[in-house]
Design a protein around this motif. Sequence first.
Motif: not given
Length: 206
Positions: A4-10, A18-21
């Motif tokens: 879900a981080q695609y397009g927001q975090e990277f 990518i950040k750890k979840v």
Amino acid sequence: MISAQYGQEFTKSEYGKIKKVYSIWVCMNPSEEYKNTITQYSIRERQLAGHASADVRDYDLLSVMMICLGTEGDGNSDGLLQFLEVLLSEQRSAAEKKEILESEFHLAMTQEIESEVLEMCNLSQGILERGIEQGLEKGIEQGIEKGIEQGIKQGLERGIEQGERNAQRKVVLNLARRGMLTADIAEAVMVSEQQVKEWLAGQTDE
């Protein structure tokens, strides 16, 4: 949560961003052996062939926390476990929760915190009500299924019984036409003489 981080975090191939979840699960009714436990599950590296080794930050991107609460007053919980047990309790009232949080956890009850405690009370009550509703629905469903099953069973039993009686009746009529005595017919067909007489007096072979 990672994808879900695609397009927001990277974007594109910037996977280094990518950040750890963390996925945190609070289990309110765990099995006995898991009560009052906090368990962490994480990704780890294990070399199956060769000796290559990556930086932990490159693969350790997910951590799961299982927080399994105990029951009210079991005396085996403290700290976070006790705090969550009080806050999410289905039995404690909002006033009781506020008193415990103030006296045992020294939490100053501001208007904002009181509002959040009330919200958690409504959440736990909603969980309880949904559980009761689901239990009733399941009970009704099982009752209907059991009733249908019982009805089919009884219907089959009665059908078989009726079929046997009809077969006996026809045999009685046939033996009577051949001039066999009532007592002998009853003994041969294994019914009472009274039943034989009723069949002979009141019914005709179809």
